[in-house]
Design a protein around this motif. Structure first.
Motif, mmCIF file in Angstrom:
data_model
loop_
_atom_site.group_PDB
_atom_site.id
_atom_site.type_symbol
_atom_site.label_atom_id
_atom_site.label_comp_id
_atom_site.label_asym_id
_atom_site.label_seq_id
_atom_site.Cartn_x
_atom_site.Cartn_y
_atom_site.Cartn_z
ATOM 1 N N UNK A 192 0.836 -1.193 0.000
ATOM 2 C CA UNK A 192 0.000 0.000 0.000
ATOM 3 C C UNK A 192 0.875 1.249 0.000
ATOM 4 N N UNK A 193 0.422 2.272 -0.703
ATOM 5 C CA UNK A 193 1.140 3.539 -0.728
ATOM 6 C C UNK A 193 0.141 4.684 -0.709
ATOM 7 N N UNK A 194 0.554 5.799 -0.106
ATOM 8 C CA UNK A 194 -0.278 7.004 -0.074
ATOM 9 C C UNK A 194 0.527 8.176 -0.616
ATOM 10 N N UNK A 195 -0.045 8.886 -1.587
ATOM 11 C CA UNK A 195 0.644 9.998 -2.229
ATOM 12 C C UNK A 195 -0.166 11.283 -2.051
ATOM 13 N N UNK A 196 0.322 12.224 -1.271
ATOM 14 C CA UNK A 196 -0.364 13.519 -1.165
ATOM 15 C C UNK A 196 -0.210 14.309 -2.466
ATOM 16 N N UNK A 197 -1.147 15.196 -2.721
ATOM 17 C CA UNK A 197 -1.052 16.068 -3.888
ATOM 18 C C UNK A 197 -1.827 17.354 -3.638
#
Length: 230
Positions: A192-197
């Motif tokens: 799992x990965x989380x990428x803010x933008x």
């Protein structure tokens, strides 16, 4: 090629959380022939490719406006990918049915796979204000890659919030924008990965700029509006 396909899915999901302007939307001109060109840059500011969009087949029906968005994606090596999908503005909210992203043209690139896509729309209301929280959205993709190999991917857009108002200048001009923060959470078999933008949205134009970050908040890439006409 399969890796390129996944990048396209993520790009579509993160870029077009809204895609219309008409009597029922304040963002993105939903008029036949409107053109958008975005240039992608890596974390060092080096150009990585471009995405071109064109609005076609606009249909008006009371409080609902729909259209076809044609997309051409070109990477830094000159490889191109084209697709089209439906968008709609209903009342004062713009929505996308993510199942429409998986059209026959895209499916034909992967004839050896079986794919199933489902999800919930990401919405953008007309009346944005600083501090406003926006609804989440998600997309789930199931792929059978041959034999006993299956791959599932879930993409969620969460923690969406209007952070501030800000003026931003790109090669396409200077725009007064709302800045929307969100996090894209991906779940795949490798983890799992989380990428803010952050996305800069201008009334009557739509997305002007987008920046993506790693989980430590460092810039990993950006997308900038470089040409716009309607």
């Amino acid at each position: 090629m399969k890796r390129y396909f996944l990048l396209i899915v993520l790009a579509l999901f993160t870029v077009h959380t809204s895609e219309a302007q008409s009597s029922c939307s304040a963002y993105y001109p939903l008029v036949d022939g409107a053109n958008f060109q975005y240039t992608n840059y890596n974390k060092k500011g080096k150009e990585e490719g471009q995405i071109n969009y064109k609005v076609t087949n606009v249909q008006n029906g009371g409080d609902t406006v729909s259209a076809i968005m044609m997309m051409e994606m070109v990477d830094r090596k000159g490889n191109t990918y084209t697709s089209d999908y439906e968008i709609a503005c209903d009342g004062n909210v713009v929505k996308i049915d993510f199942k429409s992203l998986m059209n026959e043209q895209m499916m034909s690139q992967f004839e050896d796979m079986e794919m199933d896509i489902s999800g919930t729309d990401v919405e953008l209301p007309n009346n944005l204000s600083v501090g406003q929280e926006l609804p989440d959205g998600n997309m789930e993709l199931k792929m059978k890659m041959g034999g006993a190999i299956n791959m599932n991917m879930n993409v969620e857009t969460i923690n969406r919030k209007v952070e501030k108002k800000e003026s931003v200048t790109t090669p396409a001009g200077t725009f007064d924008c709302f800045v929307i923060y969100s996090e894209t959470k991906t779940k795949m078999m490798m983890g799992n990965q989380t990428f803010p933008s952050r996305t800069w949205l201008a009334e009557g134009v739509g997305m002007v700029k987008q920046e993506s970050y790693n989980n430590k908040g460092k810039l990993t890439g950006s997308m900038v509006l470089t040409q716009f006409s309607k």
